[in-house]
Design an enzyme around this catalytic site. Structure first.
Site, short mmCIF file in Angstrom:
data_model
loop_
_atom_site.label_atom_id
_atom_site.label_comp_id
_atom_site.label_asym_id
_atom_site.label_seq_id
_atom_site.Cartn_x
_atom_site.Cartn_y
_atom_site.Cartn_z
N CYS B 87 85.86 62.48 59.48
CA CYS B 87 85.34 63.77 59.01
C CYS B 87 83.83 63.77 58.77
CB CYS B 87 86.07 64.16 57.73
SG CYS B 87 87.86 64.18 57.98
N ILE B 215 92.67 73.84 59.79
CA ILE B 215 92.67 73.18 61.10
C ILE B 215 91.84 74.11 62.00
CG2 ILE B 215 94.05 72.42 63.06
CD1 ILE B 215 94.65 70.74 60.68
N HIS B 341 87.28 73.26 58.92
CA HIS B 341 86.77 71.89 59.06
C HIS B 341 87.04 71.36 60.47
CE1 HIS B 341 85.62 67.86 58.33
NE2 HIS B 341 86.75 67.38 57.86
#
Lengths: 397, 397
Positions: B87, B215, B341
């Protein structure tokens, strides 16, 4: 560069078709690396730079840099991540470690290249399918292009334009595989001759099995440190002196500038030579580890790295100018043809070989004579669309 | 650092559940980036730094940096590759671009973060399975751990140790989602209140749907240039002033140092503050984009980035100290909770937001008042095992 950085040691896992996981390979190479360097332990590592291409497919694992840190008992305090540039991923990781030291961000970096590719015979189709995604999968991969068929087109075109022969290609395979026969971590340690290459199984004409590198599980690590740290540790280090990369017009083979040459290699090499102050690479380079994923690749690289005129690569091989006692000792490690090609590990292993040639620590049968002091590593990646070069020397600039 | 580097502009693809491929997203963000910066074209780019986590799984594509170069018409001449740190991949790509400029290797870099995650409803299980491989897949992923269940353990432990309440967590979601309501590229542009969060579908108690980020398909690009180049182009740039990353004991949750805090965040932030000359972050930072993958994350980050004492993060949220007019404006972009994200794109987007806040170009309803001049970006990755921080300022040091 603001601060010099140097390789001071490293090590390998055994390469080949291994009954070992991605983690096992990382751990083996990491342990070998720390065993090799007196005076540095995992506690000294401030940055971890991992080169790996497809752990997401081959090991169903991402975020692999912290995974490697865990296995090696490293608490990273300054910088960490994993770099992917297909077959040049290991060199890309080394480049970033070098930048981090050059820019003053850290003094001790572990560069680790790891690739687990053999998943067991029942999954070979998965491995092969996954390899097509280093090409443009939507345009080229799905139409059946893969590495052997792609490089066979370069071989055919090079033969057509310049009269290059399969015997000349085979000389590359013979040289590199015979070097690998003296390299204990290499995947292929059997000596071969030209007839063996020409008579081997035809994979993608003219390329036969012994013109091709392998599907390899492997890992390699090295410690790259600041000049100040290097001088504390050793009298013989391998300093990074230059870097170049070039990507022209992307990755799809529709857009490649040539099918018999790599102007990207020329551009990348010229940038690295310029940084390293190298005017005449044949005269000034003692040893080189270049990307012989297929025998034809090395022939083209002799030309496009600026060592001979275009079209004379075959003759360079035939004349033995890349042998250990030739003009430039090319792939004394055994190259990809001899060592195999665990994607992310190859660039790291190449750089480590240059260091080991400088220190004289390799097996005597593949030691470059007369104390080599300057070297080069080269990788191509994907559809040969990107070429990456770094130069190394015993003395910093 | 030997040479300063600064962001001079950038742009986004629209983020969300997109009918678009990885390539489409890269192209949209790249076009928006060049449209945003007067005086720089693809021909000026010397280095390309791509942040992406799972193109191998989500797009069945590797070697993605040259693919992006091709789509944007960039001939890269100096440096190229893709970086993966789960991430935090986008920030990791930015960090390497910064090092390349700092070390004098190039003057103009494109940093591009791209992730295609939604493969269509029939492949949602594939996406979810793939996400477990940013954890330690062999130990944690196969035992059913995924992001919501993992962060719910942190929420439960933090509540137990410090009396943090779900209402305090919800304040984070409300703040960030309401910022995103004024951000045209955000995935979630609907305003919510605390009751909406508390009443939303329970995902992993205490975390409800509106405590979770999305998502997301998305991409963001920015141009990072040397100080000399920045001064030619603009009066308002965002200079990188500090960097820190920390990884303690790897990635498996068995080895994490805490389940209610991230000492890695503290170590990374302290390194960055030290480089940037920041003594009192609450006093000296005007704006921050920090990693609110779940509402609890931001609460813990208030503490472990050194803004309040351990255990006081919930109160920081309750007191509105992270609002636009608070002590530090936190996630004016909308954060991960509001923007979604898209893994590799998030860090790039965060840094771009800091730049846009400096220049005053964001929508007025989410503009941080009083001309912000200092900022911070933060990402965690994997099992929160790695934390990454960079500081930015309108004036170089």
């Amino acid at each position: 560069m603001p601060r010099n950085a140097a390789i001071v040691g490293g090590g390998h896992a055994d390469w080949g078709h291994r009954e070992a996981t991605w983690k096992d390979l990382a751990q083996e190479a990491g342990k070998a690396t720390f065993d090799d360097v007196d005076g540095l332990t995992p506690d000294d590592v401030e940055g971890l730079f991992v080169g790996a291409v497809q752990p997401e497919r081959f090991a169903f694992q991402s975020h692999v840099a912290p995974l490697a840190a865990e296995l090696l008992g490293i608490d990273v305090t300054k910088m960490i991540s994993r770099t992917e540039l297909a077959c040049a991923s290991g060199q890309a990781a080394l480049r970033y470690a070098w930048l981090a030291i050059a820019a003053g961000q850290l003094d001790v970096a572990l560069v680790l290249g790891v690739e687990k590719m053999n998943l067991g015979d029942e999954y070979m189709a998965e491995t092969q399918a996954s390899m097509t995604n280093v090409l443009d999968r939507e345009f080229d991969g799905v139409n059946g292009l893969n590495a052997p068929s792609f490089f066979s087109m370069f071989a055919q075109r090079h033969m057509h334009e310049y009269g290059t022969t399969h015997e000349q290609l085979a000389r590359v395979s013979v040289k590199n595989k015979n070097h690998a026969a003296n390299n204990p971590y290499a995947q292929f340690q059997t000596e071969v001759d030209v007839d063996d290459v020409l008579d081997s199984y035809p994979v993608a004409p003219p390329l036969c099995l012994l013109d091709c590198s392998g599907i390899t599980d492997g890992a390699a690590g090295l410690l790259l440190v600041s000049e100040e740290k290097a001088r504390e540790l050793t009298d013989t280090a391998a300093y990074v002196t230059g870097s170049g990369q070039s990507c022209m017009a992307g990755n799809s083979i529709n857009n490649l500038p040539s099918f018999s040459g790599w102007p990207q290699a020329t551009q990348a090499a010229e940038e690295a030579y310029d940084q390293a102050g190298i005017d005449d690479p044949v005269d000034e380079l003692d040893v080189a580890e270049i990307h012989d994923c297929f025998s034809i690749s090395e022939i083209i690289e002799y030309e496009d790295l600026g060592w001979v005129e275009k079209g004379e690569g075959g003759q360079f091989a035939e004349d033995g100018r890349g042998e250990l006692d030739g003009d430039i000792a090319v792939n004394p490690r055994g190259g990809l043809l001899g060592c195999g090609h665990p994607l992310g590990a190859t660039g790291v292993s190449q750089a480590l070989e240059i260091y080991k040639q400088f220190t004289g620590e390799v097996e005597s049968a593949r030691q470059v004579p007369d104390s080599p002091e300057t070297g080069l590593i080269h990788n191509l990646s994907g559809s040969g669309s990107v070429h990456s070069v770094m130069t190394l020397a015993r003395d910093p600039q």
